[in-house]
Design an enzyme around this catalytic site. Structure first.
Site, PDB file in Angstrom:
ATOM      1  N   GLN A  23      24.029  54.613 -30.639  1.00  0.00           N
ATOM      2  CA  GLN A  23      23.195  53.536 -31.183  1.00  0.00           C
ATOM      3  C   GLN A  23      23.567  52.199 -30.536  1.00  0.00           C
ATOM      4  O   GLN A  23      24.733  51.813 -30.511  1.00  0.00           O
ATOM      5  CB  GLN A  23      23.388  53.468 -32.710  1.00  0.00           C
ATOM      6  N   LYS A  64      17.737  58.408 -38.800  1.00  0.00           N
ATOM      7  CA  LYS A  64      17.704  59.430 -37.740  1.00  0.00           C
ATOM      8  C   LYS A  64      18.374  60.711 -38.225  1.00  0.00           C
ATOM      9  O   LYS A  64      17.860  61.814 -38.002  1.00  0.00           O
ATOM     10  CB  LYS A  64      18.401  58.913 -36.472  1.00  0.00           C
ATOM     11  N   ASP A  73      17.815  59.772 -25.434  1.00  0.00           N
ATOM     12  CA  ASP A  73      17.226  58.427 -25.426  1.00  0.00           C
ATOM     13  C   ASP A  73      16.587  58.117 -24.077  1.00  0.00           C
ATOM     14  O   ASP A  73      15.815  57.165 -23.960  1.00  0.00           O
ATOM     15  CB  ASP A  73      18.319  57.375 -25.692  1.00  0.00           C
TER      16      ASP A  73
END
Ligand code: NDP
Length: 297
Positions: free
Chosen positions: A98, A54, A121
Site C-alpha cells: 500500500q 481490500k 498493482d
C-alpha cells in the site's frame, strides 16, 4: 441531451461476482485458494481503510487474504525482507504494497523488489514495459477498470480520438498505453498543455485523471463524447462542516453535452478493487499453469 450514467458500481459488482466464480473453479483445479498479500506500513487512516476493504473483498471473492501490518518505523531493509518472503511463498499469488510509504523508505526500490509475476498493482517497471510493448503482464487497476467501462459502453474503440488528462505512472500513462493498444488516436495532456479546453474538445473519449475538483467543464466536451472521471476530490459541502466527493469533471455541465459519463462517487472508484481482485486471480491461474480464457474476465 443528458448523458447516460456509466454505472461503475454495478459493473464492479458483476466483475467481482465473475472473479468469485473463477476463484471457486481455481480452488477445485489447483487444490488451494488463490492468495493476495497486502502490506501496510504505518497508520495512515486512508491507507488503513483501503487495506481493510481490500482484505474483506479478497475473502468475499473466495481468495485468501494475507495482511502484513508493519509499524511506521519499519526499516527499508525489513520491508524488503517481507517482500522477499512473500515472493517466495507459493500460497501468495499477488502482492500489493500500500502506497504511500513512510518517507524514509524508497518506494521505487520496494516496488522493484516485488516479483513482477506477483505485482498485481502493475507498478513494477517490468509490467510497465510489458504494457508498452504489448506483452501479457499486469496493468494498474484504475486505468484497466476505465478501459473495461469504455469497452462495455462503446464496444470497438478503434479509430476514436482519446484525450487522457494526467500523465502519472499509475493512471495517465498506462491509460494512454491501453487506449493505443485499442487503436485509439491518443493525446496525453498535463499541467503544461496549452489550450487544454481545445485539446479536450477533439476527443471522442475523455479520461480525466488530474486531482483538480470539477476542472473539466461541459463546454470543453465534444457533443456526444464519452467521459471517464478518475478524480476523487473532497470539497466543502453546502452544509457547514460537511464535505462531499467530486471528480475532476464538472458533472452537471458535462452531462448536458456528453453521451455518457461516470459519476463520482460510483463510477471509476468501485472498479479499482474489483480489478485488483481480477488481477490477483489471473496471477493465481498463471502461477499454477492453468488456462484462463482471454475473455473470462
Ligand atoms: P497525480 O497527481 O500523480 O497526477 C496528476 C496529473 O494531472 C499530472 O500528470 C499533472 O501534470 C496533471 N495536472 C495537474 N494539474 C493539471 C492541470 N491544471 N491541467 C492539466 N493537467 C494537470 O495524480 P494521479 O494520477 O495519482 O490521480 C489523479 C486523480 O485520480 C486524483 O484525483 C486521484 O485521487 C484520482 N485517483 C482515483 C483512483 C480511483 O480509484 N478512482 C485511483 C487513483 C487516483 P504534470 O505531470 O505536468 O504535473
Amino acid at each position: 441531451m443528458t448523458a447516460a450514467v456509466i454505472d461503475g458500481k454495478a459493473f464492479a459488482a458483476d466483475l467481482r461476482a465473475r472473479v468469485g466464480e473463477l476463484a471457486v473453479a481455481f480452488e477445485a483445479k489447483a487444490g488451494r485458494k488463490a492468495g493476495l498479500a497486502v502490506v501496510l506500513v504505518g497508520e495512515d487512516p486512508a491507507s488503513q481503510v483501503y487495506v481493510r476493504s481490500k482484505g474483506k473483498s479478497t475473502v468475499e471473492a473466495g481468495m485468501n487474504s494475507f495482511e502484513h501490518k508493519l509499524p511506521a518505523d519499519t526499516s527499508e531493509t525489513d520491508l524488503l525482507a517481507v517482500v522477499e518472503q512473500l515472493n517466495a511463498d507459493p500460497a501468495v499469488d499477488g502482492i500489493l504494497v500500500q502506497l504511500p510509504l513512510p518517507r524514509h523508505i524508497d518506494e521505487q526500490k520496494v516496488i522493484a523488489a516485488i516479483n513482477p509475476d506477483k505485482d498485481v498493482d502493475g507498478f513494477h517497471v517490468t509490467n510497465a514495459g510489458r504494457l508498452a510493448v504489448g506483452q501479457p503482464g499486469f496493468v494498474p487497476c484504475t486505468p484497466l477498470g476505465c478501459l473495461m467501462l469504455l469497452k462495455d459502453r462503446l464496444g470497438d474503440l478503434s479509430g476514436l480520438d482519446a484525450v487522457v488528462i494526467g500523465r502519472s505512472n499509475i493512471v495517465g500513462k498506462p491509460m494512454a498505453q491501453l487506449l493505443i493498444a485499442e487503436s485509439c488516436t491518443v493525446t496525453v495532456a498535463h499541467s503544461r498543455t496549452k489550450n487544454l479546453p481545445e485539446v479536450v474538445k477533439r476527443a471522442d473519449i475523455v479520461v480525466a485523471a488530474v486531482g483538480s475538483p470539477e476542472m473539466v467543464k461541459g463546454d470543453w466536451i465534444k457533443p456526444g463524447a464519452t467521459v471517464i472521471d478518475v478524480g476523487i476530490n473532497r470539497v466543502a459541502a453546502a452544509e457547514a462542516g460537511k464535505t462531499r466527493l467530486v471528480g475532476d469533471v464538472d458533472y452537471a455541465s458535462a452531462a448536458q453535452v456528453a453521451s455518457a459519463i461516470t459519476p463520482v462517487p460510483g463510477g471509476v472508484g468501485p472498479m479499482t478493487i474489483a480489478v485488483l481482485l481480477r488481477n490477483a486471480l489471473v496471477a493465481a491461474y498463471r502461477s499454477a499453469g492453468l488456462e484462463l480464457a482471454a475473455d473470462a474476465i
